[in-house]
Design a protein around this motif. Structure first.
Motif, PDB file in Angstrom:
ATOM      1  N   VAL A  89       0.949  -1.330  -0.253  1.00 55.52           N
ATOM      2  CA  VAL A  89       0.193   0.015   0.129  1.00 55.52           C
ATOM      3  C   VAL A  89       1.135   1.698   0.060  1.00 55.52           C
ATOM      4  CG1 VAL A  89      -2.032   1.523   1.541  1.00 55.52           C
ATOM      5  CG2 VAL A  89      -1.708  -0.968   0.837  1.00 55.52           C
ATOM      6  N   PHE A  90       2.274   1.654   0.945  1.00 61.68           N
ATOM      7  CA  PHE A  90       2.929   2.498   1.105  1.00 61.68           C
ATOM      8  C   PHE A  90       3.272   2.889  -0.289  1.00 61.68           C
ATOM      9  CE2 PHE A  90       6.985   3.468   0.541  1.00 61.68           C
ATOM     10  CZ  PHE A  90       6.941   4.906   0.626  1.00 61.68           C
ATOM     11  N   GLN A  91       3.811   1.691  -0.990  1.00 56.44           N
ATOM     12  CA  GLN A  91       4.426   1.892  -2.590  1.00 56.44           C
ATOM     13  C   GLN A  91       3.463   2.559  -3.845  1.00 56.44           C
ATOM     14  OE1 GLN A  91       8.538  -0.333  -4.221  1.00 56.44           O
ATOM     15  NE2 GLN A  91       9.079  -0.122  -2.416  1.00 56.44           N
ATOM     16  N   MET A  92       1.579   1.663  -3.878  1.00 58.15           N
ATOM     17  CA  MET A  92       1.197   2.292  -4.346  1.00 58.15           C
ATOM     18  C   MET A  92       1.004   3.717  -3.439  1.00 58.15           C
ATOM     19  SD  MET A  92      -1.798  -0.607  -4.538  1.00 58.15           S
ATOM     20  CE  MET A  92      -3.068  -0.488  -3.393  1.00 58.15           C
ATOM     21  N   MET A  93       0.954   4.127  -3.126  1.00 58.32           N
ATOM     22  CA  MET A  93       0.131   5.667  -3.301  1.00 58.32           C
ATOM     23  C   MET A  93       1.644   6.225  -3.036  1.00 58.32           C
ATOM     24  SD  MET A  93      -2.136   6.073  -1.800  1.00 58.32           S
ATOM     25  CE  MET A  93      -3.067   4.981  -2.064  1.00 58.32           C
ATOM     26  N   LEU A 117       4.200   5.572  -5.794  1.00 61.98           N
ATOM     27  CA  LEU A 117       4.242   6.169  -6.790  1.00 61.98           C
ATOM     28  C   LEU A 117       3.228   6.520  -7.483  1.00 61.98           C
ATOM     29  CD1 LEU A 117       5.756   2.226  -7.110  1.00 61.98           C
ATOM     30  CD2 LEU A 117       7.035   4.647  -8.066  1.00 61.98           C
ATOM     31  N   THR A 118       1.941   6.670  -7.352  1.00 59.94           N
ATOM     32  CA  THR A 118       1.695   6.912  -7.939  1.00 59.94           C
ATOM     33  C   THR A 118       1.264   8.621  -7.884  1.00 59.94           C
ATOM     34  OG1 THR A 118      -0.284   5.486  -6.854  1.00 59.94           O
ATOM     35  CG2 THR A 118      -1.816   7.558  -7.349  1.00 59.94           C
ATOM     36  N   GLU A 152       4.155  10.155  -9.528  1.00 62.43           N
ATOM     37  CA  GLU A 152       3.370  10.702 -11.061  1.00 62.43           C
ATOM     38  C   GLU A 152       3.622  12.069 -11.212  1.00 62.43           C
ATOM     39  OE1 GLU A 152       1.416   7.458 -12.902  1.00 62.43           O
ATOM     40  OE2 GLU A 152       2.411   6.561 -13.411  1.00 62.43           O
ATOM     41  N   TYR A 172      10.655   8.594  -0.899  1.00 60.91           N
ATOM     42  CA  TYR A 172      10.091   8.977  -2.053  1.00 60.91           C
ATOM     43  C   TYR A 172      11.632   8.606  -3.339  1.00 60.91           C
ATOM     44  CZ  TYR A 172       5.592   9.265  -1.215  1.00 60.91           C
ATOM     45  OH  TYR A 172       3.757   9.463  -0.978  1.00 60.91           O
ATOM     46  N   LEU A 192      12.339   5.866  -4.798  1.00 57.20           N
ATOM     47  CA  LEU A 192      11.367   4.879  -5.744  1.00 57.20           C
ATOM     48  C   LEU A 192      11.403   6.455  -7.041  1.00 57.20           C
ATOM     49  CD1 LEU A 192       8.774   4.476  -3.015  1.00 57.20           C
ATOM     50  CD2 LEU A 192      10.195   2.602  -4.590  1.00 57.20           C
TER      51      LEU A 192
END
Lengths: 261, 446
Positions: free
Chosen positions: A74-78, A80-81, A84, A109, A112
């Motif tokens: 969930v962390f990386q989903m947030m 990376l979004t 972007e 960040y 990533l």
């Protein structure tokens, strides 16, 4: 608000870029208490004439609570979004009033793909003060006792102890340090996603222990630099029925008050 | 006769160092059971950190009393080990105070006098430590988690160090009387201010004859020598391993900002794939691409990284981490010190298992998680980093807690219910609370 808060999208539509992106954070956006901190900070920026924007609906949680709870997905989903979005706007400089957002954006960040200059609001204001853009008159607080609670994610996690203190000193208040301060600061009890769950069984809650220490100095104000610390200490002060005598306030709220904003 | 004692000496010497090497090898093997981690960047900074923190004791002085006493024992220990060189030479060649012939009388006098002063400081140090630990009631040293072996271990270390220093003074005192009397084989060598002042007068009371003094001097010399070998081999079973492992632990310490938790690369790949509309979810991984780890987070010592395991062996159980832990202070079950101690216990158990099964680990139905460290401890952590700040040798119990949480959440979906709710909210609403993302700017119009 009696002035218009502009979004990155609006700036982009005008073909311009603001001086800084204000990362509001979830607490700052939704929590009634933290919203006051958000507004106080905006008022100060507006008064000095700093061109800033927020992401508004395009902002998401940085992922900090999910990460510290152990949910890397969930962390990386947030993350990376968010990266972007931030990269699409070519954001260079971010300021935030939440040490958890600050820490995550600044430290987690980059690997990533999100590289920004990230500042805590106290650091940003300290810089403005040193540049002569921010002037603080301490009249309202002269001689009043203030103690500052170091947020772990600003202090120990990122070694920033001076910026909040420099701002507080400008208020001409009587700044008293708790025994557990700076590198030895005691957590408010909210970090590591504890904010969102009941504490484990123990003798007392961490925020009660911390508030007890703060109250032992009989301050007028307990100053914080984190919306979560603010909630925890406010609850603590209520627990001791001291809420009519002692205020828990973010540093920007104190600055805004000093300026009568 | 001389050759018999030389042979005994050599046998003891080789056996002592040999056993010690074997212990170190075992520790090395156990540490290598962990996942590899690259901590060889920024070498200059690493050497500097080690010099400052391990050799320079920079974090010990934060608590001045313990810091100064520790410094006595530390400096004394190092310098007195230089004396071991002389003991070895004398033992092998049957000489008496060999270094005298190299240093000359002035320098050798200074050398032995320095050793005497430091040995006295060590004695003062260990006696005060003993009193402080057993009678004074420093909270972190009297906590229940130390009952049993950890407490005994701490006391044994102090007792052994005390005995070694007493043997050293007994040896010097009888030697100096024999030198004064001009006994055969005891040429004038060295200066012994502390012995002269305190220990010689004590021996003189009994007016021992030369024979008995020679016996005493030899006995003390042998005791000192055997004691050092014993102590060295005792280290393996003791928290006192920190005198060696503090050095690699500080060298391999995490140099990043304390708030920076590592990002799992395997997860990044998955998420990027998920976010890419053109990605083929069934595509075989490109050649040479690292495979995803078999497990997210840590369930057992094998899933921890090698630095974390090294940390577990380096912990000296001083409890400064636990003394500042907000969870522990408020009576919760978590103790960062215990996290490291339990990791070490489990690792030792795994090591014994491997020894028993001819070098292969046989499943023993146990894990670090649950059998040693409970969920309750893991969920009590606020990740505030007070423990890592407090550690005098830069150990990182928080990283173990964090990796184990990852296992609970990502492998077992075993987070507390409220945290599941929070994570669902983050996932669906982009905020830890159930608010609509579209309302994020509402505050501006309030």
């Amino acid at each position: 608000m009696d002035f218009n808060i502009k979004t990155m999208a609006e700036y982009a539509a005008e073909g311009k870029a603001p001086e800084v992106l204000f990362w509001v954070g979830c607490a700052g956006s939704f929590d009634d208490r933290a919203k006051k901190i958000t507004k106080a900070f905006c008022k100060i920026l507006n008064k000095i004439g700093v061109e800033f924007a927020v992401l508004g609906q395009e902002e998401s949680c940085t992922g900090d609570p999910a990460k510290r709870a152990g949910n890397e997905f969930v962390f990386q989903m947030m993350a990376l979004t968010n990266i972007e979005v931030l990269n699409a706007y070519e954001v260079k400089k971010i300021v935030t009033a939440c040490p958890h957002c600050f820490n995550t954006l600044k430290n987690e960040y980059p690997s990533l793909g999100g590289h920004y200059e990230v500042l805590h609001h106290t650091q940003f204001l300290k810089n403005l003060m040193e540049e002569g853009r921010l002037k603080i008159e301490g009249g309202a607080f002269r001689g009043k006792k203030i103690t500052f609670h170091d947020p772990c994610y600003l202090g120990r996690a990122n070694n920033e102890y001076e910026a909040p203190r420099m701002l507080l000193e400008k208020l001409d208040a009587e700044l008293v340090e708790m025994k557990r301060c700076k590198t030895n600061g005691l957590c408010c009890g909210a970090g590591g996603a504890q904010m969102f769950k009941e504490p484990e069984k123990g003798d007392k809650d961490v925020n009660i222990e911390r508030t007890e220490e703060a109250l032992s100095f009989e301050p007028k104000v307990i100053a914080t630099g984190c919306p979560f610390c603010n909630t925890m200490l406010t609850d603590g002060v209520k627990h001791f029925n001291k809420n009519s005598e002692v205020a828990v306030k973010d540093i920007v709220e104190l600055l805004a008050e000093a300026e009568d904003l | 006769m001389q050759y018999i004692s030389t042979i005994i000496f050599l046998v003891l010497l080789v056996a002592g160092f040999g056993l010690f090497a074997k212990s170190l090898q075992k520790i090395y093997r156990n540490i290598r059971l962990g996942r590899e981690i690259d901590r060889t960047d920024r070498k200059g900074e690493r050497w500097e950190t080690m010099a400052r923190v391990a050799m320079g004791q920079s974090k010990m002085v934060k608590r001045p009393i313990a810091g100064v006493l520790h410094l006595f024992v530390y400096v004394g220990f190092i310098i007195i080990n230089i004396e071991l060189i002389e003991i070895i030479i004398d033992g092998i060649f049957g000489t008496h105070r060999f270094l005298f012939s190299i240093f000359g009388s002035g320098s050798y006098g200074f050398f032995t006098a320095t050793l005497e002063v430091l040995a006295l400081l060590v004695i003062i140090g260990v006696v005060l430590f003993f009193i402080r630990r057993n009678f004074y009631g420093v909270k972190r040293l009297t906590m229940k988690e130390l009952f049993g072996w950890p407490k005994q271990d701490a006391n044994w270390i102090l007792i052994i160090e005390f005995a070694l220093m007493m043997a050293f003074f007994t040896m010097n005192a009888s030697d100096s009387i024999l030198q004064m009397r001009g006994a055969e084989g005891f040429h004038q060598a060295g200066s012994f201010p502390i012995s002269q002042m305190i220990f010689v007068p004590f021996l003189e009371i009994f007016s021992f004859d030369n024979g008995f003094l020679i016996f005493t001097e030899r006995a003390a010399w042998w005791f000192h020598f055997v004691g050092i070998l014993f102590f060295m081999n005792y280290l393996y079973y003791s928290k006192h391993l920190h005198i060696i492992l503090a050095f690699p632990s500080t060298w391999f310490a995490n140099l990043e900002k304390k708030g920076k938790f590592n990002n799992l690369e395997s997860v990044t790949k998955e998420i990027k794939l998920m976010m890419d509309p053109n990605a083929d979810p069934y595509a075989a991984p490109a050649e040479g691409e690292a495979e995803a780890p078999s497990k997210f987070g840590a369930e057992d010592v094998f899933d921890l990284n090698q630095v974390q395991l090294l940390n577990a062996y380096s912990c000296t159980e001083c409890g400064r981490c636990t003394a500042v832990c907000p969870a522990n202070i408020t009576g919760k079950k978590l103790s960062p010190r215990l996290i490291l101690m339990k990791t070490r216990d489990r690792l030792e158990e795994v090591g014994r298992n491997i020894d028993k099964n001819n070098g292969k680990f046989e499943d023993d139905g146990k894990k670090l998680l649950n059998d040693y460290i409970t969920k309750e401890e893991l969920w009590a952590c606020t990740t505030c980093n007070a423990c890592t700040e407090a550690c005098p040798v830069l150990l990182d119990p928080l990283s173990i807690i964090f990796d184990m949480r990852r296992f609970l959440v990502m492998e077992q979906s075993a987070a507390p219910q409220e945290l599941n709710l929070m994570m669902t909210n983050v996932e669906n609403n982009a905020a830890p609370w159930q608010y609509n993302q579209a309302d994020r700017l509402k505050w501006a119009n309030d």
